[in-house]
Design a protein around this motif. Sequence first.
Motif, mmCIF file in Angstrom:
data_model
loop_
_atom_site.group_PDB
_atom_site.id
_atom_site.type_symbol
_atom_site.label_atom_id
_atom_site.label_comp_id
_atom_site.label_asym_id
_atom_site.label_seq_id
_atom_site.Cartn_x
_atom_site.Cartn_y
_atom_site.Cartn_z
ATOM 1 N N MET A 1 0.536 -1.168 -0.422
ATOM 2 C CA MET A 1 -0.059 -0.195 -0.329
ATOM 3 C C MET A 1 1.138 1.033 0.298
ATOM 4 S SD MET A 1 -2.950 -1.785 -0.457
ATOM 5 C CE MET A 1 -3.620 0.358 -0.230
ATOM 6 N N LYS A 2 0.240 2.220 -0.679
ATOM 7 C CA LYS A 2 0.592 3.769 -0.604
ATOM 8 C C LYS A 2 0.059 4.457 -0.851
ATOM 9 C CE LYS A 2 5.082 2.761 -3.767
ATOM 10 N NZ LYS A 2 5.708 2.723 -4.173
ATOM 11 N N ARG A 3 0.936 5.683 -0.051
ATOM 12 C CA ARG A 3 -0.426 6.845 0.013
ATOM 13 C C ARG A 3 -0.307 7.759 -0.592
ATOM 14 N NH1 ARG A 3 -0.936 10.647 5.573
ATOM 15 N NH2 ARG A 3 -0.836 12.282 4.416
ATOM 16 N N LYS A 4 -1.574 8.323 -0.691
ATOM 17 C CA LYS A 4 -1.569 9.288 -2.347
ATOM 18 C C LYS A 4 -2.130 10.561 -1.809
ATOM 19 C CE LYS A 4 -3.444 9.604 -7.074
ATOM 20 N NZ LYS A 4 -4.079 8.665 -8.159
ATOM 21 N N GLU A 5 -1.978 11.479 -1.441
ATOM 22 C CA GLU A 5 -2.977 12.614 -1.761
ATOM 23 C C GLU A 5 -3.904 13.262 -1.833
ATOM 24 O OE1 GLU A 5 -2.079 13.823 1.774
ATOM 25 O OE2 GLU A 5 -0.118 12.880 1.697
ATOM 26 N N VAL A 6 -4.504 13.407 -1.357
ATOM 27 C CA VAL A 6 -6.076 14.502 -2.048
ATOM 28 C C VAL A 6 -5.449 15.751 -2.512
ATOM 29 C CG1 VAL A 6 -8.373 15.220 -1.216
ATOM 30 C CG2 VAL A 6 -7.405 12.550 -0.955
ATOM 31 N N MET A 7 -6.488 15.617 -3.898
ATOM 32 C CA MET A 7 -6.254 16.721 -4.489
ATOM 33 C C MET A 7 -7.131 17.873 -3.318
ATOM 34 S SD MET A 7 -7.237 15.946 -7.797
ATOM 35 C CE MET A 7 -7.170 18.232 -8.706
ATOM 36 N N ALA A 8 -6.329 19.433 -3.502
ATOM 37 C CA ALA A 8 -7.037 20.407 -3.077
ATOM 38 C C ALA A 8 -8.314 21.265 -3.528
ATOM 39 C CB ALA A 8 -5.970 21.370 -2.879
ATOM 40 N N GLY A 9 -9.181 21.469 -2.487
ATOM 41 C CA GLY A 9 -10.414 21.628 -2.854
ATOM 42 C C GLY A 9 -11.520 21.097 -2.630
ATOM 43 N N TRP A 10 -11.054 19.597 -2.631
ATOM 44 C CA TRP A 10 -11.635 18.869 -2.220
ATOM 45 C C TRP A 10 -12.975 19.053 -0.412
ATOM 46 C CZ3 TRP A 10 -13.220 16.887 2.866
ATOM 47 C CH2 TRP A 10 -11.851 17.212 3.950
ATOM 48 N N ALA A 11 -13.343 19.625 -0.320
ATOM 49 C CA ALA A 11 -13.889 20.338 1.110
ATOM 50 C C ALA A 11 -15.213 21.689 0.474
ATOM 51 C CB ALA A 11 -13.401 20.469 1.799
ATOM 52 N N GLY A 12 -15.170 21.670 -0.387
ATOM 53 C CA GLY A 12 -15.838 22.547 -0.988
ATOM 54 C C GLY A 12 -16.008 23.849 -0.153
ATOM 55 N N GLY A 13 -14.632 24.386 0.380
ATOM 56 C CA GLY A 13 -14.947 26.017 0.836
ATOM 57 C C GLY A 13 -15.412 25.428 2.505
ATOM 58 N N ALA A 14 -15.588 24.944 2.781
ATOM 59 C CA ALA A 14 -15.302 24.269 4.178
ATOM 60 C C ALA A 14 -13.414 24.580 4.315
ATOM 61 C CB ALA A 14 -16.149 23.013 4.647
ATOM 62 N N LYS A 15 -12.913 24.657 6.331
ATOM 63 C CA LYS A 15 -11.433 24.470 6.253
ATOM 64 C C LYS A 15 -11.749 22.932 7.490
ATOM 65 C CE LYS A 15 -8.869 27.001 6.986
ATOM 66 N NZ LYS A 15 -9.528 28.520 7.419
ATOM 67 N N VAL A 16 -12.997 22.471 8.358
ATOM 68 C CA VAL A 16 -12.818 21.548 8.653
ATOM 69 C C VAL A 16 -14.119 20.199 8.514
ATOM 70 C CG1 VAL A 16 -13.414 22.176 10.883
ATOM 71 C CG2 VAL A 16 -12.425 19.842 11.017
ATOM 72 N N PHE A 17 -13.967 18.469 8.539
ATOM 73 C CA PHE A 17 -15.274 18.337 8.521
ATOM 74 C C PHE A 17 -15.651 17.523 9.622
ATOM 75 C CE2 PHE A 17 -16.270 19.109 3.645
ATOM 76 C CZ PHE A 17 -17.293 19.013 3.513
ATOM 77 N N TYR B 1 -6.459 11.208 2.982
ATOM 78 C CA TYR B 1 -5.948 10.491 1.829
ATOM 79 C C TYR B 1 -5.783 9.060 1.065
ATOM 80 C CZ TYR B 1 -3.887 8.471 5.612
ATOM 81 O OH TYR B 1 -3.698 7.037 7.283
ATOM 82 N N HIS B 2 -5.598 8.698 0.235
ATOM 83 C CA HIS B 2 -6.369 7.559 -0.652
ATOM 84 C C HIS B 2 -4.781 6.967 0.011
ATOM 85 C CE1 HIS B 2 -8.923 8.868 -2.783
ATOM 86 N NE2 HIS B 2 -8.410 10.225 -3.731
ATOM 87 N N LEU B 3 -5.480 4.961 0.058
ATOM 88 C CA LEU B 3 -4.160 4.472 -0.368
ATOM 89 C C LEU B 3 -4.333 3.108 -1.354
ATOM 90 C CD1 LEU B 3 -4.599 3.626 3.756
ATOM 91 C CD2 LEU B 3 -3.215 4.534 2.359
ATOM 92 N N VAL B 4 -3.224 3.068 -2.204
ATOM 93 C CA VAL B 4 -3.241 2.510 -2.984
ATOM 94 C C VAL B 4 -2.653 1.869 -3.324
ATOM 95 C CG1 VAL B 4 -2.930 2.756 -5.773
ATOM 96 C CG2 VAL B 4 -3.862 5.196 -4.453
ATOM 97 N N HIS B 5 -3.171 0.262 -3.151
ATOM 98 C CA HIS B 5 -1.995 -0.901 -3.608
ATOM 99 C C HIS B 5 -1.585 -1.293 -4.754
ATOM 100 C CE1 HIS B 5 -1.663 -5.458 -3.700
ATOM 101 N NE2 HIS B 5 -1.384 -4.773 -2.972
ATOM 102 N N GLU B 6 -0.770 -2.176 -4.967
ATOM 103 C CA GLU B 6 0.208 -2.043 -5.828
ATOM 104 C C GLU B 6 -0.147 -2.246 -7.344
ATOM 105 O OE1 GLU B 6 3.657 -3.974 -4.603
ATOM 106 O OE2 GLU B 6 2.061 -5.735 -5.145
ATOM 107 N N ASP B 7 -2.040 -3.025 -7.016
ATOM 108 C CA ASP B 7 -2.211 -3.713 -8.216
ATOM 109 C C ASP B 7 -3.345 -2.616 -8.947
ATOM 110 O OD1 ASP B 7 -4.115 -3.754 -6.152
ATOM 111 O OD2 ASP B 7 -4.417 -6.026 -6.153
ATOM 112 N N GLY B 8 -3.162 -1.944 -8.173
ATOM 113 C CA GLY B 8 -4.149 -0.767 -8.077
ATOM 114 C C GLY B 8 -5.450 -0.514 -7.519
ATOM 115 N N LYS B 9 -5.657 -1.534 -6.986
ATOM 116 C CA LYS B 9 -7.263 -1.415 -5.527
ATOM 117 C C LYS B 9 -6.856 -0.084 -4.163
ATOM 118 C CE LYS B 9 -7.018 -5.285 -4.288
ATOM 119 N NZ LYS B 9 -5.937 -5.930 -4.757
ATOM 120 N N GLN B 10 -7.695 0.301 -4.231
ATOM 121 C CA GLN B 10 -7.463 1.727 -3.772
ATOM 122 C C GLN B 10 -8.932 1.686 -2.206
ATOM 123 O OE1 GLN B 10 -6.754 5.051 -5.906
ATOM 124 N NE2 GLN B 10 -9.213 5.737 -6.059
ATOM 125 N N THR B 11 -8.480 2.784 -1.227
ATOM 126 C CA THR B 11 -10.081 3.326 -0.230
ATOM 127 C C THR B 11 -9.130 4.773 -0.231
ATOM 128 O OG1 THR B 11 -11.035 2.244 1.609
ATOM 129 C CG2 THR B 11 -8.600 1.792 1.665
#
Length: 510
Positions: free
Chosen positions: A237-253, A409-419
Amino acid sequence: VQAKMPEVSPQKRKREEDIRTLELVVATRENTARLGYFVDDTVLNPGLGIPFYKTVLEGANYEHATWKDQACVRTSQIHWRDDQTVTWLERHLEMTQGFIIVGRNPGLFVLGEPTHDREDLDEKQRKLPDPSWIKAYIIPAGMGLIIKQGTWHDFPVSCGPPVSAFILNTEEVVAALASMPTAAPMDHGDCFKLRMADHWDFTMKFPDPRPFVQKHGLAPCPVANSIMGVEGYGAGMKRKEVMAGWAGGAKVFVVPVVNVEVFLPGCGGPGIQPHLQSVPEIANKSWRDYGNRRGLQRLSQMFKDLGIPATAVINSEAAKVDFVAKALKESGWELGARGINNSSGAAKMSREEEQNYFKQCLDDLQASLGKRPSTWLTPGFSVTERTPEIAASAGIECYLDFADDDVPYHLVHEDGKQTLCLPYCMETNDFSLVLTKNHDPRQYAQVIEDHVRQLAKEDREKVVCLGMHTFVAGTPARVLALSEALGRLKQVPGVRFATAAEVCGAVTKC
């Protein structure tokens, strides 16, 4: 009758099921007899008979050990590698090779029994290793193996600390390898080397050997063990960052996560008076049972009154209790999964056992509550190195088992699966604040409020999970203090309450 072996085929890999993990064993004279001549402190065929060696027990030559042309005698030091994939295997039909482990650390050898002389195979199959006859052998320090002609093998592998080997082979093999700028298949003289991926539609791996050598006392000191993979998020598993702007203007969910749990009889569990240890123990058990009988309903009503969404993570055995299932269905919460019960998790399970564990939990929750969960929190953080990968394969879109950040953040497996991982904050968890730090209800609620307010002041979009248990957060005094604090947080600019699924949806849309 010919043995069944995989067809040589360029088929696309079936990544979901076709990672095959080799058996890991300690090499002995008995289990390597078909692979080579085991070397240890035993003198084989004693009686060479040099008359004046009065205090020496001499053994005869290894009868079938042979080195083609010019022998090459050398030493090598092998360092740790994070990838446990078996990429290459080779064999030699005109010579043997010797590997003696020197120093204090063991070495790992991937070895397959010879196929060139098997009568149950056709000519094509004899040119390939038989995957069912391949294992990963740990050779202890001070021992070694003279590999028989035709034995499939790869170069030794470190079991954690560097391993040194005394090697006997031929100039022909060394010269052929040294002449290649990059690794590639070989069919040069007596060196036949193949790339596994060219012949099979599965990936072969050996287990991380570090826990194994530590367990069997084969390492002289504790071995650094990153069993959870290079980045600590699970094997592959590798970490992949989430793109900025995902929160739609909110500061904290803010994601309230209500744990709905049951414990096996006689197995104990969290206690408000842990000194009570009689058998049967009824006080702490009753306190936990109170959570599902009254605390669950109280928390559900609190969130309804506040107009705040929440996620419940549920033991599948808890959902089989009628009044629990009724309260959950009426809550309006997202209904996530928390394993089968809270007395047992996934630790020490095999891959197949853990896959069945996920399936049983999700199937049972779907049957009890009418919908298959897509959010997961493992009971007691009792995971294996495969849990994130298996969760993703099981359809889990939102994974809560890590607690190392304030951002998704995304967790991406080497075979492409992610959560998507939503960190499950330890600092806002009712177990941490109440059972560990002994905060009273007002202190508990105030810490949560202060935590969220500070995140709302900071740069970058954040997320925080508020871990609650029905028998801790669901008591009258804590619900009163919590409802007041959450009500105030609703008015803080930039603060938005959501379920885990809603956060996942926001990230997906970004």
